[in-house]
Design an enzyme around this catalytic site. Structure first.
Site, PDB file in Angstrom:
ATOM      1  N   LYS A  84      -1.324   1.455  -1.039  1.00 51.88           N
ATOM      2  CA  LYS A  84      -1.640   2.691  -0.713  1.00 51.88           C
ATOM      3  C   LYS A  84      -1.127   2.992   0.363  1.00 51.88           C
ATOM      4  O   LYS A  84      -0.669   4.019   1.279  1.00 51.88           O
ATOM      5  CB  LYS A  84      -3.001   3.136  -0.839  1.00 51.88           C
ATOM      6  CG  LYS A  84      -2.884   3.234  -2.980  1.00 51.88           C
ATOM      7  CD  LYS A  84      -3.981   4.597  -3.260  1.00 51.88           C
ATOM      8  CE  LYS A  84      -3.645   5.096  -4.330  1.00 51.88           C
ATOM      9  NZ  LYS A  84      -4.095   3.418  -5.256  1.00 51.88           N
ATOM     10  N   GLU A 106      -5.403  15.268  -1.361  1.00 58.15           N
ATOM     11  CA  GLU A 106      -6.320  15.532  -2.927  1.00 58.15           C
ATOM     12  C   GLU A 106      -6.323  13.612  -2.633  1.00 58.15           C
ATOM     13  O   GLU A 106      -5.698  12.629  -2.923  1.00 58.15           O
ATOM     14  CB  GLU A 106      -6.123  15.897  -3.736  1.00 58.15           C
ATOM     15  CG  GLU A 106      -4.845  15.414  -4.659  1.00 58.15           C
ATOM     16  CD  GLU A 106      -4.145  15.605  -4.387  1.00 58.15           C
ATOM     17  OE1 GLU A 106      -3.270  16.405  -3.559  1.00 58.15           O
ATOM     18  OE2 GLU A 106      -3.245  14.478  -4.884  1.00 58.15           O
ATOM     19  N   SER A 372      -1.668  -5.492  -6.302  1.00 61.19           N
ATOM     20  CA  SER A 372      -1.444  -3.793  -5.749  1.00 61.19           C
ATOM     21  C   SER A 372      -2.198  -4.365  -5.209  1.00 61.19           C
ATOM     22  O   SER A 372      -2.484  -3.077  -3.726  1.00 61.19           O
ATOM     23  CB  SER A 372      -1.650  -2.684  -6.851  1.00 61.19           C
ATOM     24  OG  SER A 372      -2.589  -3.276  -7.950  1.00 61.19           O
TER      25      SER A 372
HETATM   26  C1  PLP Z   1      -3.970   3.592  -6.857  1.00 61.44           C
HETATM   27  C2  PLP Z   1      -3.968   1.889  -6.907  1.00 61.44           C
HETATM   28  C3  PLP Z   1      -2.859   1.755  -7.997  1.00 61.44           C
HETATM   29  C4  PLP Z   1      -2.501   2.860  -8.829  1.00 61.44           C
HETATM   30  O1  PLP Z   1      -1.287   3.357  -8.398  1.00 61.44           O
HETATM   31  P1  PLP Z   1       0.351   3.511  -8.118  1.00 61.44           P
HETATM   32  O2  PLP Z   1       1.323   4.769  -7.819  1.00 61.44           O
HETATM   33  O3  PLP Z   1       0.774   3.350 -10.080  1.00 61.44           O
HETATM   34  O4  PLP Z   1       1.256   1.671  -8.119  1.00 61.44           O
HETATM   35  C5  PLP Z   1      -2.686   0.516  -8.871  1.00 61.44           C
HETATM   36  N1  PLP Z   1      -3.192  -0.938  -8.020  1.00 61.44           N
HETATM   37  C6  PLP Z   1      -4.661  -0.620  -6.742  1.00 61.44           C
HETATM   38  C7  PLP Z   1      -4.757  -1.391  -6.681  1.00 61.44           C
HETATM   39  C8  PLP Z   1      -4.069   1.584  -6.689  1.00 61.44           C
HETATM   40  O5  PLP Z   1      -5.337   1.712  -5.789  1.00 61.44           O
END
Ligand code: PLP
Length: 392
Positions: A84, A106, A372
């Site tokens: 993010k 938000e 992610s």
């Molecule tokens: C917020 C988040 C997601 C989901 O958001 P995307 O916009 O679909 O990438 C996925 N993995 C993590 C670790 C997150 O914090």
């Protein structure tokens, strides 16, 4: 930049928001090509975020599954622990270049709020985060983080007191304070130009991965796998491979199971509608009211999905699948043991899919999973689950 991806996307917003979107569109077109802006963003991504993140051959998991060669793109190793920050840093730098003094956003689970507050603090801008009262209670730790980072957390008591009510309040604030305020959206959702802006700021993930896999394996991967909430980590990984013969697989949250109705899988089981100013697949009732999303992963708990994913689904360029809470929790534990990496519950969905389908791949196939985020934030949820499971 185009406002539509096939029939999806657009700007379904009140007239008063159009001025702000047009200003943003023009500014982004200008600064994305501006040498000074690009240089500055690259420097912060390197020195502050910690890029490039590694691409790691998960030897433990690969050995255990006896399937394809699995590489992990380590977004869990970024500052703040998830992808993010790539987006919030880019957008807040853009806000600063545009001469804005105030950042708003938000947040539902709080992760986007924390990433936004971090970037606002870094660049010395004031920051207000709208959050539903229900979410504030559920996510006390992230509220503390945001406050520590100097952000004001504004409780929203209307409606269901969750994310969609917080979105309405943030939009109202933006329209009222448009001259000095920038609204940071956290995924490839919302009205044009946000889906494009967020994809471009996450592009770095796939761009690095593309170079890294060619160096490590001497060729491009066969498959890319990423979890899909709003879809930003998936778009960031997929986009640089758009013209390559590489399969894209997006993994949605099936929650308690698609048939239970308690899930967060608009691409697998939703219908086309309008949410958050954009046309896309989403979870809704027969009357067109937005339904609540369910997932053990806080970041996947969103009833919509980015419009570009809806287009990639219809054109069959990407495949969308889903895995349940239980499967994700299993994968969370598995990767912790096989490779000493505790993944975020969101990312665990992508890992779970590969575990489930490992036998369908050839041994020499190369699969890149976007890891992610890291799982430290999810330990309470997982501990609770393990406790319940041991009592059954
Ligand atoms: C917020 C988040 C997601 C989901 O958001 P995307 O916009 O679909 O990438 C996925 N993995 C993590 C670790 C997150 O914090």
């Amino acid at each position: 930049m185009k406002a539509y991806f096939g029939p999806y996307g657009g700007q379904f917003v009140p007239e008063t928001v159009m001025y702000a979107l047009t200003e943003l569109d023009q500014a982004f077109r200008y600064y994305r090509r501006d040498r000074q802006f690009k240089k500055s963003l690259a420097a912060y991504l390197r020195d502050y975020v910690g890029r490039p993140t590694p691409l790691y051959l998960a030897e433990g998991l690969t050995g255990k599954l006896k399937g394809p060669r699995i590489y992990l793109k380590r977004e869990d190793l970024t500052h703040t622990g998830a992808h993010k920050i790539n987006n919030t840093l880019g957008q807040v730098l853009l806000a600063k270049a545009m001469g804005k003094e105030r950042i708003i956003a938000e947040t539902g689970a709080g992760q986007h709020g924390v990433a936004t507050a971090t970037a606002a603090t870094l660049f010395g801008l004031s920051c207000a985060i709208y959050m539903g009262e229900t979410d504030i209670k559920r996510q006390a730790m992230n509220v503390t983080r945001m406050k520590l980072l100097g952000a004001e957390v504004i409780p929203v008591g209307s409606g269901s007191r969750t994310l969609k009510d917080a979105i309405n309040e943030a939009l109202r604030d933006w329209v009222t304070n448009i001259s000095n305020t920038y609204y940071v959206i956290g995924s490839v959702v919302g009205p044009h130009p946000y889906p494009t802006i967020v994809r471009e700021f996450q592009y770095v993930v796939g761009k690095e991965a593309r170079q890294q896999i060619q160096k490590a394996a001497g060729r491009l991967p066969d498959v890319l796998v990423a979890c899909v909430g709003g879809g930003s980590n998936a778009m960031g990984l997929f986009a640089p491979f758009a013209k390559d013969a590489v399969r894209f697989i997006g993994v949605e949250a099936a929650g308690s199971g698609i048939e239970s109705g308690k899930h967060s899988a608009p691409l697998c089981a939703g219908r086309v509608g309008i949410l958050h100013g954009t046309k896309s697949y989403l979870l809704q009732t027969d009357e067109g009211q937005i339904s609540e999303a369910h997932s053990v992963a806080p970041g996947l708990d969103y009833p919509g999905v980015g419009p570009e994913h809806s287009s990639l689904k219809d054109t069959l360029r990407a495949e969308y699948v889903s895995v349940t809470d239980e499967e994700a929790l299993e994968a969370f534990q598995l990767l912790s043991r096989t490779d000493g990496i505790i993944p975020a519950l969101e990312s665990s969905h992508a890992v779970a899919f590969v575990c489930k389908r490992a036998s369908e791949f050839k041994k020499e196939d190369i699969v890149v999973i976007n890891l992610s985020g890291r799982g430290d934030k999810d330990l309470d949820i997982v501990a609770q689950y393990l406790k319940e499971a041991s009592h059954e």
